[in-house]
Scaffold this active site. Structure first.
Site, short mmCIF file in Angstrom:
data_model
loop_
_atom_site.label_atom_id
_atom_site.label_comp_id
_atom_site.label_asym_id
_atom_site.label_seq_id
_atom_site.Cartn_x
_atom_site.Cartn_y
_atom_site.Cartn_z
CG ASP A 42 -4.55 1.78 -15.54
OD1 ASP A 42 -4.94 1.38 -14.42
OD2 ASP A 42 -3.38 1.60 -15.96
CG HIS A 97 -7.51 1.96 -7.58
ND1 HIS A 97 -6.68 1.81 -6.50
CD2 HIS A 97 -7.13 1.02 -8.48
CE1 HIS A 97 -5.82 0.83 -6.73
NE2 HIS A 97 -6.07 0.33 -7.92
#
Ligand code: AMP
Length: 113
Positions: free
Chosen positions: A33, A104
């Site tokens: 991320d 996700h």
């Protein structure tokens, strides 16, 4: 709501935005991320165009659901966070904080990978 093909993960999957995949197979890609919220913060992104978890559970076949979930655990294992513990977070819908309208899974761990 229809799938927005211009979302950032669709662009990453089409390689229009560069990203370093730490895992990839037929079903998913996985990468760190960009704004980590834990010492380890990785995303597992199914390759097929599902908006969110509702869309996935209603429209994916059982095999795909099985493989995607298996991959989430596989990536956690690859990151070596299984023993330390990790969270799997799925934000479903903008009201719950989903910013990117492509399914996700977040993997978060207090242990650095
Ligand atoms: P969500 O709020 O559940 O939709 O999560 C979207 C996540 O995607 C956020 O944690 C963002 O930091 C992350 N993100 C957005 N753009 C990128 C990118 N280009 N590469 C990696 N992570 C990203």
């Amino acid at each position: 709501m229809s799938y927005d093909t211009n979302n950032v993960f669709a662009k990453i999957l089409r390689k229009e935005i560069p990203s370093h995949f730490i895992y990839e197979d037929e079903y998913v890609v996985s990468f760190y991320d960009i704004h980590p919220k834990a010492p380890t913060h990785v995303l597992v992104v199914p390759k097929k165009a599902y908006i969110d978890f509702n869309d996935f559970m209603l429209n994916a076949d059982k095999d795909e659901v099985f493989h995607v979930l298996t991959d989430v655990q596989k990536v956690a294992q690859q990151l070596d966070v299984v023993k330390a513990g990790y969270r799997v977070v799925l934000n479903v819908g903008s009201g719950a904080g989903q910013e990117v309208p492509h399914l996700h899974f977040h993997i978060l761990s207090n242990k650095e990978a």
